[in-house]
Structure formats: structure tokens, C-alpha cells
Scaffold this motif. Structure first.
Motif, PDB file in Angstrom:
ATOM      1  N   GLY A  58     -10.334   2.775  -1.314  1.00 39.95           N
ATOM      2  CA  GLY A  58      -9.195   2.428  -2.164  1.00 39.95           C
ATOM      3  C   GLY A  58      -9.015   3.414  -3.310  1.00 39.95           C
ATOM      4  N   TRP A 100       1.515  -2.131 -10.156  1.00 39.81           N
ATOM      5  CA  TRP A 100       0.044  -2.060 -10.084  1.00 39.81           C
ATOM      6  C   TRP A 100      -0.563  -2.346 -11.451  1.00 39.81           C
ATOM      7  CZ3 TRP A 100      -3.719   0.735 -12.560  1.00 39.81           C
ATOM      8  CH2 TRP A 100      -5.002   0.724 -11.983  1.00 39.81           C
ATOM      9  N   ILE A 150       0.850  -1.185   0.000  1.00 38.90           N
ATOM     10  CA  ILE A 150       0.000   0.000   0.000  1.00 38.90           C
ATOM     11  C   ILE A 150       0.890   1.241   0.000  1.00 38.90           C
ATOM     12  CG2 ILE A 150      -1.769   1.322   1.218  1.00 38.90           C
ATOM     13  CD1 ILE A 150      -2.683  -1.258   2.527  1.00 38.90           C
ATOM     14  N   VAL A 187       6.131   2.945   0.629  1.00 35.96           N
ATOM     15  CA  VAL A 187       5.180   1.842   0.464  1.00 35.96           C
ATOM     16  C   VAL A 187       5.162   0.975   1.721  1.00 35.96           C
ATOM     17  CG1 VAL A 187       4.545  -0.161  -0.930  1.00 35.96           C
ATOM     18  CG2 VAL A 187       5.628   1.821  -2.009  1.00 35.96           C
ATOM     19  N   TRP A 229      -8.092   6.981  -1.973  1.00 34.50           N
ATOM     20  CA  TRP A 229      -6.732   7.050  -1.429  1.00 34.50           C
ATOM     21  C   TRP A 229      -5.708   7.235  -2.556  1.00 34.50           C
ATOM     22  CZ3 TRP A 229      -4.326   8.258   2.734  1.00 34.50           C
ATOM     23  CH2 TRP A 229      -2.971   7.932   2.882  1.00 34.50           C
ATOM     24  N   PHE A 230      -5.839   6.449  -3.606  1.00 32.11           N
ATOM     25  CA  PHE A 230      -4.918   6.575  -4.739  1.00 32.11           C
ATOM     26  C   PHE A 230      -5.102   7.919  -5.441  1.00 32.11           C
ATOM     27  CE2 PHE A 230      -4.087   2.159  -4.113  1.00 32.11           C
ATOM     28  CZ  PHE A 230      -2.863   1.913  -4.718  1.00 32.11           C
ATOM     29  N   PHE A 255       1.712   5.028   0.629  1.00 27.77           N
ATOM     30  CA  PHE A 255       1.043   5.948   1.544  1.00 27.77           C
ATOM     31  C   PHE A 255       1.612   7.363   1.516  1.00 27.77           C
ATOM     32  CE2 PHE A 255       4.472   4.038   3.994  1.00 27.77           C
ATOM     33  CZ  PHE A 255       5.008   5.108   4.706  1.00 27.77           C
TER      34      PHE A 255
END
Length: 271
Positions: free
Chosen positions: A116, A210, A3, A188, A119-120, A5
């Protein structure tokens, strides 16, 4: 599982459109959740993207979709679950069909789906908006979402399963970021069985991984019924749209100082 961040990629402008898009998505999600279940289902089919509705633009014929679901609440003294039949009638309303290509980008099926995507969008959208300006960023976001829906339609043009979510539009932002700041350092969070650690990777590695995951899932799902899960090809299409469109948008919309920035700048990736 990983993830991202945080990224070490400063901005000069407040990302008003990014914040606005997140607020709009949250507001639509909460409004949809407040509706009765039957009304929620109706909204998903009329405001989400149903690939089979594209054909209605040419045939002018209404579309009837039959659904089966367990009766709520179940019938008393029934042996096993009781299934009720629901018929969704979708008129060949050209305005509604075309508008659904836009409204589908603001609808989400659950909290994890919403969080999700947002957040991205927050993590990578601020830099893209800073580069293109508010208007250019919004156009790129919407075009990416439209291209993503188009890619999903190509995989199953007669599918009657609605697709909702901002994933395709957000994927376009990820593609735009990857092509513009490939060496920006991204922090990450990595989960390794029972261990959790933080690593620092170039944006190209994080977003490239990704994209590869989306592509592999899309290829694996080719033989699976379209719409039976995640719209992987929409993610792939949105990312590609961002990679292709971002250099074009940057050439015309980015301020001179942004266009001359060096992706190897040591302020972004200290050596």
C-alpha cells in the motif's frame, strides 16, 4: 473503497530516488521477515519508533517493556493457550533512539502494509521528484516522516507500542502532490459492493478524500489507547507537512519552467 492506479501527469526525469526508496523498503522488509520471530520483535522495538523512548533522551534511564504472547509451539497437554512473558530492554542509547526516527520509515509489518505504501509512493512520488530533483525530494520525504512521527508522539508520549512504516513520509508526498497539481487527472478503481468501475477525478478530490478519511479516523481514535491500531495522526501530520513544505521547496529547487507551469494546463486535465 477506491484505489488510484494512474495519473495523467507526465514527468521529464527518471524518478531514481522513488525507485531507490521502494527498493530499500522491500529489501528491509524481506531481511526482517528472514529473522527468527524473537529477533524480529527485538528489531521492531529497537529500530521502530517507540514514543516512550523520547523521554529517555532526558532521563537517561533504561526502559523495560513486558509483552505477553501465546507460547510457540504450545506446551503439550496444556489446557488452553499458554502465555509466555517477554521482556524487551531498551537502553537509553541516544544514537539508537535518534536513528530509530529514520529506520522506522523503512520497516513494515506485513505485505499489505508494504504494498500500500509503496504503491502510493510510486504513483505520486515520481512527479514530486521531477519537480524538486532527487536531493530535494529525499529531504522532503524524510522531513515529512519525521514530522509524522512527531505528531504521533504528541498523541501519546508515554506509549510503549512501536510504530513502523513509511506511511508518514508517503503522506508528505501525497500532500505535496495535492498542493502542486490539484487538477491533475487521476484514474481511480472504485469497488461498489459487487461492481467494479473506473472513474477519473482531480488529484485534489482523490487525495483530499484520503486525507479526510485519515483525519476522521484520527479523531475517532482519540479515546482509544494510543498505538492500538493505525497511527492515524502520523498520516495527518505527514500530509500537512507536505502541503506546507512543497511550496517552499518548489520556490528554491524547482527549475524555472516547472515554477511557471499552470495547474489548469489542458494537457493535464483536458476540457
Amino acid at each position: 473503497m477506491f484505489i488510484p492506479f494512474h495519473d495523467d501527469n507526465p514527468t521529464q526525469r527518471t524518478p531514481l530516488l522513488t525507485i531507490g526508496l521502494i527498493a530499500a523498503n522491500v529489501a528491509v522488509f524481506l531481511s526482517l521477515r528472514a529473522l527468527p520471530p524473537d529477533r524480529q520483535t527485538e528489531m521492531v522495538f529497537t529500530r521502530g519508533f517507540v514514543p516512550a523512548r523520547v523521554a529517555q533522551l532526558f532521563t537517561g534511564e533504561p526502559l523495560e517493556i513486558r509483552l505477553s504472547r501465546p507460547q510457540q509451539p504450545p506446551r503439550r497437554f496444556a489446557r488452553g493457550p499458554v502465555v509466555e512473558q517477554i521482556v524487551i530492554r531498551l537502553p537509553a542509547d541516544r544514537q539508537q533512539i535518534l536513528l530509530s526516527l529514520l529506520t522506522t520509515m523503512f520497516m513494515h509489518g506485513g505485505w499489505m502494509h508494504l504494498v500500500g505504501n509503496m504503491w502510493f509512493l510510486w504513483l505520486f512520488g515520481n512527479n514530486v521528484e521531477d519537480r524538486l530533483g532527487h536531493g530535494g525530494f529525499l529531504v522532503l520525504y524524510l522531513l515529512g516522516g519525521l514530522f509524522a512521527s512527531g505528531c504521533h508522539w504528541l498523541t501519546g508520549p508515554m506509549s510503549e507500542v512501536p510504530v513502523i512504516g513509511a506511511s508518514g513520509a508517503v503522506a508528505a508526498i501525497l500532500g505535496a502532490y495535492a498542493i502542486t497539481w490539484p487538477w491533475a487527472r487521476v484514474h481511480v478503481l472504485v469497488f461498489l459492493v459487487i461492481f467494479i468501475t473506473v472513474i477519473h477525478l482531480p488529484a485534489l478530490a482523490v487525495l483530499g478524500l484520503w486525507f479526510l478519511m485519515q483525519l476522521l479516523e484520527a479523531v475517532r481514535a482519540i479515546d482509544v489507547e494510543v498505538g492500538g491500531g493505525v497511527a492515524w495522526w502520523a498520516h495527518v501530520g505527514g500530509f500537512v507537512a507536505g502541503v506546507v513544505l512543497m511550496p517552499v521547496f518548489s520556490a528554491f529547487l524547482a527549475p524555472q519552467e516547472h515554477r511557471q507551469s499552470d495547474p489548469w494546463d489542458e494537457d493535464i486535465w483536458p476540457l
